[in-house]
Motif scaffolding. Structure first.
Motif, PDB file in Angstrom:
ATOM      1  N   ALA A 121       0.850  -1.197   0.000  1.00  0.00           N
ATOM      2  CA  ALA A 121       0.000   0.000   0.000  1.00  0.00           C
ATOM      3  C   ALA A 121       0.880   1.239   0.000  1.00  0.00           C
ATOM      4  CB  ALA A 121      -0.915   0.001   1.221  1.00  0.00           C
ATOM      5  N   LEU A 122       0.710   2.078  -1.009  1.00  0.00           N
ATOM      6  CA  LEU A 122       1.559   3.266  -1.167  1.00  0.00           C
ATOM      7  C   LEU A 122       0.713   4.508  -1.339  1.00  0.00           C
ATOM      8  CD1 LEU A 122       4.319   2.199  -3.729  1.00  0.00           C
ATOM      9  CD2 LEU A 122       4.600   2.558  -1.281  1.00  0.00           C
ATOM     10  N   GLY A 123       1.120   5.591  -0.677  1.00  0.00           N
ATOM     11  CA  GLY A 123       0.541   6.889  -0.984  1.00  0.00           C
ATOM     12  C   GLY A 123       1.115   7.396  -2.290  1.00  0.00           C
ATOM     13  N   ILE A 124       0.333   8.144  -3.054  1.00  0.00           N
ATOM     14  CA  ILE A 124       0.830   8.671  -4.323  1.00  0.00           C
ATOM     15  C   ILE A 124       1.931   9.697  -4.083  1.00  0.00           C
ATOM     16  CG2 ILE A 124      -0.807  10.576  -4.530  1.00  0.00           C
ATOM     17  CD1 ILE A 124       0.270   8.178  -7.354  1.00  0.00           C
ATOM     18  N   LYS A 125       1.973  10.249  -2.869  1.00  0.00           N
ATOM     19  CA  LYS A 125       3.048  11.134  -2.437  1.00  0.00           C
ATOM     20  C   LYS A 125       3.601  10.576  -1.140  1.00  0.00           C
ATOM     21  CE  LYS A 125       0.861  15.323  -4.318  1.00  0.00           C
ATOM     22  NZ  LYS A 125       0.298  16.646  -3.983  1.00  0.00           N
ATOM     23  N   MET A 130       7.288   6.265  -4.289  1.00  0.00           N
ATOM     24  CA  MET A 130       6.196   5.620  -5.004  1.00  0.00           C
ATOM     25  C   MET A 130       6.650   5.178  -6.385  1.00  0.00           C
ATOM     26  SD  MET A 130       3.825   6.087  -7.641  1.00  0.00           S
ATOM     27  CE  MET A 130       3.773   7.860  -7.903  1.00  0.00           C
ATOM     28  N   LEU A 131       7.329   6.054  -7.112  1.00  0.00           N
ATOM     29  CA  LEU A 131       7.792   5.710  -8.457  1.00  0.00           C
ATOM     30  C   LEU A 131       8.807   4.571  -8.424  1.00  0.00           C
ATOM     31  CD1 LEU A 131       8.194   9.214 -10.153  1.00  0.00           C
ATOM     32  CD2 LEU A 131       6.408   7.524 -10.541  1.00  0.00           C
ATOM     33  N   GLU A 132       9.675   4.582  -7.424  1.00  0.00           N
ATOM     34  CA  GLU A 132      10.703   3.535  -7.320  1.00  0.00           C
ATOM     35  C   GLU A 132      10.061   2.171  -7.117  1.00  0.00           C
ATOM     36  OE1 GLU A 132      14.562   2.381  -4.517  1.00  0.00           O
ATOM     37  OE2 GLU A 132      13.623   4.353  -4.354  1.00  0.00           O
ATOM     38  N   GLN A 133       9.092   2.086  -6.206  1.00  0.00           N
ATOM     39  CA  GLN A 133       8.462   0.790  -5.947  1.00  0.00           C
ATOM     40  C   GLN A 133       7.611   0.348  -7.133  1.00  0.00           C
ATOM     41  OE1 GLN A 133       7.157   0.267  -1.994  1.00  0.00           O
ATOM     42  NE2 GLN A 133       5.858  -1.491  -2.411  1.00  0.00           N
ATOM     43  N   TRP A 134       6.945   1.305  -7.773  1.00  0.00           N
ATOM     44  CA  TRP A 134       6.147   0.962  -8.951  1.00  0.00           C
ATOM     45  C   TRP A 134       7.028   0.383 -10.047  1.00  0.00           C
ATOM     46  CZ3 TRP A 134       1.715  -0.192 -11.042  1.00  0.00           C
ATOM     47  CH2 TRP A 134       1.585  -0.130 -12.436  1.00  0.00           C
ATOM     48  N   GLN A 135       8.176   1.012 -10.299  1.00  0.00           N
ATOM     49  CA  GLN A 135       9.061   0.543 -11.368  1.00  0.00           C
ATOM     50  C   GLN A 135       9.584  -0.856 -11.077  1.00  0.00           C
ATOM     51  OE1 GLN A 135       9.434   2.610 -14.170  1.00  0.00           O
ATOM     52  NE2 GLN A 135      10.081   0.635 -15.003  1.00  0.00           N
ATOM     53  N   GLN A 136       9.900  -1.127  -9.803  1.00  0.00           N
ATOM     54  CA  GLN A 136      10.369  -2.467  -9.427  1.00  0.00           C
ATOM     55  C   GLN A 136       9.292  -3.512  -9.695  1.00  0.00           C
ATOM     56  OE1 GLN A 136      11.499  -2.022  -5.326  1.00  0.00           O
ATOM     57  NE2 GLN A 136      13.433  -1.015  -5.806  1.00  0.00           N
ATOM     58  N   LEU A 137       8.052  -3.175  -9.380  1.00  0.00           N
ATOM     59  CA  LEU A 137       6.955  -4.115  -9.585  1.00  0.00           C
ATOM     60  C   LEU A 137       6.708  -4.386 -11.065  1.00  0.00           C
ATOM     61  CD1 LEU A 137       4.268  -3.122  -6.930  1.00  0.00           C
ATOM     62  CD2 LEU A 137       5.275  -5.376  -7.247  1.00  0.00           C
ATOM     63  N   ILE A 138       6.641  -3.316 -11.852  1.00  0.00           N
ATOM     64  CA  ILE A 138       6.309  -3.484 -13.265  1.00  0.00           C
ATOM     65  C   ILE A 138       7.442  -4.193 -14.009  1.00  0.00           C
ATOM     66  CG2 ILE A 138       7.207  -1.291 -14.142  1.00  0.00           C
ATOM     67  CD1 ILE A 138       3.787  -2.810 -15.012  1.00  0.00           C
ATOM     68  N   ASP A 139       8.694  -3.985 -13.556  1.00  0.00           N
ATOM     69  CA  ASP A 139       9.832  -4.645 -14.197  1.00  0.00           C
ATOM     70  C   ASP A 139       9.886  -6.134 -13.879  1.00  0.00           C
ATOM     71  OD1 ASP A 139      10.606  -2.288 -15.335  1.00  0.00           O
ATOM     72  OD2 ASP A 139      12.187  -1.850 -13.875  1.00  0.00           O
ATOM     73  N   SER A 140       9.385  -6.524 -12.705  1.00  0.00           N
ATOM     74  CA  SER A 140       9.508  -7.920 -12.270  1.00  0.00           C
ATOM     75  C   SER A 140       8.265  -8.752 -12.559  1.00  0.00           C
ATOM     76  CB  SER A 140       9.788  -7.964 -10.761  1.00  0.00           C
ATOM     77  OG  SER A 140       8.702  -7.397 -10.034  1.00  0.00           O
ATOM     78  N   GLN A 141       7.246  -8.149 -13.154  1.00  0.00           N
ATOM     79  CA  GLN A 141       5.990  -8.876 -13.340  1.00  0.00           C
ATOM     80  C   GLN A 141       6.136  -9.991 -14.390  1.00  0.00           C
ATOM     81  OE1 GLN A 141       2.704  -6.964 -15.128  1.00  0.00           O
ATOM     82  NE2 GLN A 141       3.830  -6.084 -16.818  1.00  0.00           N
ATOM     83  N   THR A 142       5.429 -11.093 -14.141  1.00  0.00           N
ATOM     84  CA  THR A 142       5.368 -12.187 -15.106  1.00  0.00           C
ATOM     85  C   THR A 142       3.946 -12.377 -15.619  1.00  0.00           C
ATOM     86  OG1 THR A 142       5.052 -13.757 -13.284  1.00  0.00           O
ATOM     87  CG2 THR A 142       7.312 -13.391 -14.063  1.00  0.00           C
ATOM     88  N   GLN A 143       2.990 -11.727 -14.982  1.00  0.00           N
ATOM     89  CA  GLN A 143       1.602 -11.743 -15.436  1.00  0.00           C
ATOM     90  C   GLN A 143       1.004 -10.377 -15.152  1.00  0.00           C
ATOM     91  OE1 GLN A 143      -0.120 -14.897 -13.166  1.00  0.00           O
ATOM     92  NE2 GLN A 143       0.121 -13.877 -11.199  1.00  0.00           N
ATOM     93  N   ALA A 144      -0.239 -10.175 -15.522  1.00  0.00           N
ATOM     94  CA  ALA A 144      -0.870  -8.866 -15.354  1.00  0.00           C
ATOM     95  C   ALA A 144      -0.811  -8.415 -13.899  1.00  0.00           C
ATOM     96  CB  ALA A 144      -2.327  -8.930 -15.823  1.00  0.00           C
ATOM     97  N   LEU A 145      -0.324  -7.190 -13.708  1.00  0.00           N
ATOM     98  CA  LEU A 145      -0.202  -6.604 -12.375  1.00  0.00           C
ATOM     99  C   LEU A 145      -1.559  -6.050 -11.952  1.00  0.00           C
ATOM    100  CD1 LEU A 145       2.084  -5.948 -10.284  1.00  0.00           C
ATOM    101  CD2 LEU A 145       2.189  -3.688 -11.335  1.00  0.00           C
ATOM    102  N   ARG A 146      -2.006  -6.443 -10.779  1.00  0.00           N
ATOM    103  CA  ARG A 146      -3.308  -5.994 -10.277  1.00  0.00           C
ATOM    104  C   ARG A 146      -3.110  -4.741  -9.431  1.00  0.00           C
ATOM    105  NH1 ARG A 146      -4.735 -11.535  -7.393  1.00  0.00           N
ATOM    106  NH2 ARG A 146      -2.663 -10.979  -6.600  1.00  0.00           N
ATOM    107  N   VAL A 147      -3.657  -3.629  -9.906  1.00  0.00           N
ATOM    108  CA  VAL A 147      -3.473  -2.330  -9.268  1.00  0.00           C
ATOM    109  C   VAL A 147      -4.821  -1.798  -8.811  1.00  0.00           C
ATOM    110  CG1 VAL A 147      -2.572   0.004  -9.533  1.00  0.00           C
ATOM    111  CG2 VAL A 147      -1.542  -1.870 -10.825  1.00  0.00           C
ATOM    112  N   SER A 148      -4.888  -1.386  -7.552  1.00  0.00           N
ATOM    113  CA  SER A 148      -6.079  -0.702  -7.048  1.00  0.00           C
ATOM    114  C   SER A 148      -5.706   0.732  -6.716  1.00  0.00           C
ATOM    115  CB  SER A 148      -6.627  -1.397  -5.795  1.00  0.00           C
ATOM    116  OG  SER A 148      -7.180  -2.651  -6.114  1.00  0.00           O
ATOM    117  N   VAL A 149      -6.369   1.668  -7.373  1.00  0.00           N
ATOM    118  CA  VAL A 149      -6.173   3.094  -7.087  1.00  0.00           C
ATOM    119  C   VAL A 149      -7.317   3.515  -6.173  1.00  0.00           C
ATOM    120  CG1 VAL A 149      -5.994   5.405  -8.050  1.00  0.00           C
ATOM    121  CG2 VAL A 149      -5.042   3.455  -9.307  1.00  0.00           C
TER     122      VAL A 149
END
Length: 443
Positions: A121-125, A130-149
């Motif tokens: 769970a991350l705050g947008i600020k 936030m950007l660092e953790q997002w990039q790590q997740l999207i780079d390591s994904q092997t299937q569709a990433l489930r994101v809840s905004v």
């Protein structure tokens, strides 16, 4: 000769960034200014959705704070504020001790309330982590990433659409809306445009959904909704500054100021942007207000430093609000004027780029080195005579072995021009520089 006053600017938000750009042209007389920030760059919130959608590069949305400070003749200190005592006139920092001041201005922004305690769970600020953790997740994904905004205000809608537009089938995006429609504080026109865009890009909107808890990667709503999520981005209501301070806070937890942006409890303190609640004025937390408050803050600081009473600022009743819709389309307007389309995006893009141009760093003259390079060191004769006076047996080298009282020591002596006014960081750099010489000599 007039006595020098110390002004401490805490935070690199929009108001302070614009203030620095102004000080580069019109410095404050007889004032030593310091900017304290825990990050060396600050994201412009108006362009963050476009950045997430892939429309902008890093250098186009981030303000380079040290460069802006250098241009304004302002000292830059990178550290995290732990506590601020306006009574004692001191700021206590996480690493480098304390900073004393005569006057202080706070522009640290706000952070969303994250309603669950979970590592995903991350705050947008703040934007950087936030950007660092997002990039790590999207780079390591092997299937569709489930994101809840979580949160269907302006920030949540823009972020949800940006991620879906940029990453397509690589992300499955849920937009969590607590009410009956998205954008509750905006016009019906903007809300309808945003909902059509969500439908077009495959963002699933969950209405009347308030997240109550998280269970093993699943967000659970108060009425039982269950949203599996690899990451949740919280764009919910803002909360006040998280550092300890004796400045008066409003009932909502923000720092209370008058219309001159002056603290109601300590006249030597000023607060601008999202961190402030203006007495008698209830408005949403939005970057447009921080931008508009910059001239008010400048006038107030100039008056206070000159010993005068800061004049109350004029606060705009209406403001232009343009929201990005993932692709290069935007919606919004001002008052009764409400529009949507690609041309609205181009309009927003021009406004945003013009703002960032005001904060662009000045280019370094070709060949100039801030540290002075090796040519700035002491000459061998002067260095040698100084060393022999202190230690007759010392070798005239950057690093040497010295015998003192039966002990064998290694020493490193070096010098270079001070390229920063942050003495703590300069001390760190000096130590690392000296140790690298010892390492190179095989010590």
């Amino acid at each position: 000769m007039a006595e020098i006053q110390d002004l401490l600017l805490i935070g690199g938000g929009h108001s302070h960034a614009l203030l620095l750009a102004t000080l580069a042209k019109r410095p404050l007389p007889d004032t030593r200014v310091t900017l304290l920030s825990d990050h060396w760059r600050s994201a412009y919130s108006g362009m963050l959705p476009g950045y997430l959608a892939g429309h902008y590069r890093d250098e186009e949305i981030f303000v380079d704070l040290p460069s802006l400070c250098q241009r304004a003749g302002v000292r830059f200190v990178r550290d995290r504020l732990v506590s601020l005592s306006a009574t004692e006139r001191v700021a206590r920092l996480a690493d480098s001790g304390e900073l004393a001041f005569d006057w202080v201005s706070v522009n640290t922004g706000s952070t969303p309330r994250v309603g669950v305690n979970a590592p995903e769970a991350l705050g947008i600020k703040p934007v950087a982590p936030m950007l660092e953790q997002w990039q790590q997740l999207i780079d390591s994904q092997t299937q569709a990433l489930r994101v809840s905004v979580v949160g269907a205000g302006a920030g949540g809608v823009e972020v949800a659409l940006a991620l879906r537009y940029r990453w397509g089938e690589r992300v499955a995006v849920n937009l969590v809306c607590s009410g009956a429609r998205v954008l509750p504080e905006h016009s019906e026109h903007s809300a309808r445009s945003a909902e059509r865009a969500c439908k077009r890009w495959g963002v699933t909107v969950h209405y009347h959904c308030r997240i109550e808890r998280e269970e093993a990667g699943v967000l659970v709503g108060q009425t039982g909704q269950r949203l599996p999520s690899d990451i949740s981005l919280w764009c919910t209501g803002a909360q006040g500054p998280d550092f300890e301070t004796d400045l008066l806070r409003s009932e909502r937890g923000f720092l209370q100021v008058n219309r001159a942006l002056q603290s109601l409890s300590h006249p030597q303190a000023f607060v601008a942007g999202d961190a402030a609640d203006i007495e008698g004025v209830l408005r949403p937390k939005a970057g447009v207000f921080a931008v508009r408050q910059a001239p008010i803050l400048e006038r107030s600081l100039r008056a206070a430093l000159a010993g005068a009473t800061p004049p109350p600022g004029r606060l705009q009743q209406r403001y232009l609000s343009l929201l990005a819709l993932g692709e290069q389309r935007a919606t919004g307007g001002r008052g009764p004027l409400q529009v949507t389309g690609e041309w609205v995006w181009r309009w927003k893009d021009r406004i945003d780029r013009a703002f960032m141009q005001r904060l662009a760093p000045m280019p370094m003259p070709a060949g100039e080195m801030l540290c002075g390079g090796c040519a700035s060191k002491l000459g061998p004769d002067l260095l040698g005579s100084g060393l022999r006076e202190l230690l007759p047996q010392a070798q005239v080298e950057d690093a040497a072995i010295v015998e003192i009282h039966g002990q064998t020591l290694v020493q490193s002596l070096d010098g270079f021009r001070a390229f920063t006014d942050d003495l703590y960081r300069f001390g760190q750099i000096s130590v690392y520089h000296a140790l690298s010489d010892l390492y190179a000599m095989g010590a």
